[in-house]
Enzyme design. Structure first.
Site, PDB file in Angstrom:
ATOM      1  N   ARG A  13      86.089  70.132  21.683  1.00 29.01           N
ATOM      2  CA  ARG A  13      85.860  70.587  20.310  1.00 29.01           C
ATOM      3  C   ARG A  13      85.660  69.374  19.400  1.00 29.01           C
ATOM      4  O   ARG A  13      86.599  68.632  19.119  1.00 29.01           O
ATOM      5  CB  ARG A  13      87.030  71.427  19.799  1.00 29.01           C
ATOM      6  CG  ARG A  13      86.862  71.860  18.349  1.00 29.01           C
ATOM      7  CD  ARG A  13      87.773  72.995  17.928  1.00 29.01           C
ATOM      8  NE  ARG A  13      89.176  72.641  17.871  1.00 29.01           N
ATOM      9  CZ  ARG A  13      90.113  73.404  17.313  1.00 29.01           C
ATOM     10  NH1 ARG A  13      89.773  74.592  16.790  1.00 29.01           N
ATOM     11  NH2 ARG A  13      91.384  73.033  17.309  1.00 29.01           N
ATOM     12  N   ASP A  43      99.387  72.628  13.701  1.00 26.72           N
ATOM     13  CA  ASP A  43      98.241  71.730  13.602  1.00 26.72           C
ATOM     14  C   ASP A  43      97.667  71.844  12.204  1.00 26.72           C
ATOM     15  O   ASP A  43      98.288  72.438  11.318  1.00 26.72           O
ATOM     16  CB  ASP A  43      97.219  72.019  14.695  1.00 26.72           C
ATOM     17  CG  ASP A  43      96.549  73.386  14.568  1.00 26.72           C
ATOM     18  OD1 ASP A  43      96.766  74.080  13.545  1.00 26.72           O
ATOM     19  OD2 ASP A  43      95.803  73.766  15.481  1.00 26.72           O
TER      20      ASP A  43
END
Length: 531
Positions: A160, A443
């Site tokens: 990603r 996160d």
């Protein structure tokens, strides 16, 4: 002279990654596509102004032929056909080995939300993936002397890159920072595309933060250009798009269609999706979602979007991937594990029964549980793409039904948001972008929810169930109490070295500002490190 310049030299050990040829490849991508990237970011701003003026979200009339047309995406390559459990995490060396060995079918190596983009992290992340693909990666823990190496059977690798809104300021092209998306993609693709193909796999990606099919079109054009430049057949790249913005939820068919030959499905990126709902409706009069913990996947707007995702993907022959289980099992408290594992089981069973072809976990200890649940539904089949959902009928009003029955804004919810956001931002500033806090893997996406809820509650004039008005002074008082507690628990030296005061200042900047900062990582990046 090279066509680019580096604000800092390659970190030691990455000179064979940040080579002239690789960075020249990134430079060409940046020069060809950065103007369009900037135009699309400006389009986001224009759309936000329209929303602020009262325009709502709707399915696009100009693309109705795409939504109602009869078309499909290519079948997945063999090593992406079975994705029943995917593990995600940053690209540090130990994590890469453990994730590839975890028993998950796929490892999504993350340069985005779980990565703090220090120059060292970015460069060594690329080096670690380069070594892992060639099976020349190992690691010895300095504290314990424990050795880590790849098993015979490993997960399929996906990567990603960072989102379109971010830049990599350590590399300059024509005097401006290069697109972080193009940097992450370009360095990885340049070094590894041919090697992956020779090993029977391919260059596979997850694409974050898209807000329109035009942004997907830009990625598709990047893919075509990169494959042509490297002499690789167009369509070799496969990409799964995270539907983690409410704007993208109204363009799922269009996004799959734009990436048609490169499509590998859609993923329900739940945490960023909640953040996006708050962000896009931030100036809607009286709009306020309840505590983060009350916004489950079964509330109306979350349920509608995930069911529409499954129906859309399967109609087009694409994977529909479920969302993240962020729980971190405790090695000390079985009571905590028992409760949490029951919630994870319920969540994953719902996804599998809804038709998802796989799901995400953040910790290797959750891989067996998630895999077992999808085994029960999939059996020997690699996926359930053939399972259509004619029973699902989702309209715009369903995607915009933000009622949360029984939800409330509480003192505890406010305090949790302040506490977790400050702790996470301190971790991020120290160079760790995936932080275990209170048995959850936090996160950037979960931190975004925390700070945006605070901003939203202040903006809407909300009051907690206990009767406290949520004001900047109320938030600062809680921040004082939480940082005092952390200082007492950690000790002054650890607290001072842990960048908690900088994190607290950053939190107030993104949570208490008059105007809503679009992403907390933008001002955070300015103080992360200086080239």
């Amino acid at each position: 002279m090279p066509p680019y310049e580096l604000a800092m030299p390659p970190p030691a050990g990455t000179e064979d990654i940040l080579t002239d040829d690789a960075l020249a490849f990134v430079t060409e991508l940046h020069r060809q596509f950065n103007a369009r990237r900037l135009e699309l970011l400006q389009t986001r701003e224009e759309r936000q102004r329209s929303l602020d003026d009262g325009e709502g979200f709707h399915f696009l009339p100009d693309t109705a032929s795409v939504r109602y047309g009869d078309w499909s995406v290519p079948a997945p390559p063999p090593d992406l056909a079975d994705r029943r459990c995917e593990i995600t995490g940053p690209t540090d060396r130990k994590m890469v080995i453990n994730a590839l060995n975890s028993g998950a079918r796929v490892f999504m190596a993350d340069f985005e939300d779980s990565n703090s983009p220090t120059w060292d992290n970015v460069a060594h992340g690329q080096k670690n993936l380069f070594d892992a693909i060639r099976r020349q990666i190992d690691f010895v823990a300095a504290e314990t002397g424990k050795e880590y190496a790849l098993a015979d059977d490993t997960a399929t690798l996906m990567v990603r890159p960072r989102g379109w809104h971010l830049v990599e300021r350590h590399m300059l092209v024509d005097g401006e920072p290069v697109s972080a998306s193009l940097f992450d993609f370009g360095v990885y693709f340049f070094h590894n595309a041919h090697e992956l193909l020779e090993r029977g796999s391919g260059p596979y990606f997850y694409l974050p933060k898209l807000e329109s099919h035009l942004e997907a079109r830009l990625w598709n054009d990047v893919f075509v250009a990169a494959q042509d430049a490297m002499g690789i057949d167009v369509g070799t790249i496969r990409a799964t798009v995270l539907i983690e913005t409410i704007a993208a939820a109204f363009e799922m068919d269009e996004i799959l269609c734009e990436l048609r030959m490169h499509s590998a499905g859609l993923n329900a990126g739940r945490w960023d999706y909640i953040f996006s709902v708050i962000k896009k409706h931030r100036n809607r009069e009286g709009f306020a979602l309840p505590d983060r913990g009350d916004i489950s996947m079964t509330v109306p707007f979350m349920r509608a979007y995930t069911e529409l995702l499954v129906k859309t993907c399967h109609r087009r022959g694409a994977h529909a991937m479920g969302g993240m289980a962020a729980f971190i099992p405790s090695r000390r408290d079985e009571a905590v594990n028992e409760i949490a594992f029951a919630k994870v089981r319920e969540d994953k069973l719902r996804e599998a029964n809804d038709g998802c072809d796989g799901t995400w976990v953040a910790h290797p200890d959750l891989v067996p549980l998630a895999t077992e649940i999808f085994d029960e539904v999939l059996g020997d089949q690699p996926n359930q793409i053939d399972r259509q959902r004619p029973d699902v009928h989702v309209g715009a009003s369903d995607l915009l039904d933000f009622e949360v029955a029984g939800g409330a804004i509480t003192d505890g919810g406010v305090r949790q948001n302040v506490d977790v956001a400050i702790q996470y931002l301190a971790s991020w500033l120290r160079g760790t972008g995936a932080a275990g806090i209170y048995n959850l893997m936090e996160d950037a996406a979960t931190a975004e929810i925390s700070r945006s809820q605070i901003w939203q509650w202040i903006k809407s004039g909300a009051r907690t169930a206990e009767g406290d008005d949520i004001t900047p002074s109320f938030i600062r008082k809680i921040a004082d109490e939480e940082t005092d507690r952390l200082r007492a628990e950690l000790g002054h030296e650890v607290y001072d070295e842990g960048r908690f005061e900088e994190a607290r200042g950053l939190f107030e900047k993104v949570a208490l500002a008059d105007d809503f900062p679009n992403f907390l990582t933008l001002p955070a990046y300015e103080i992360l490190e200086r080239p």
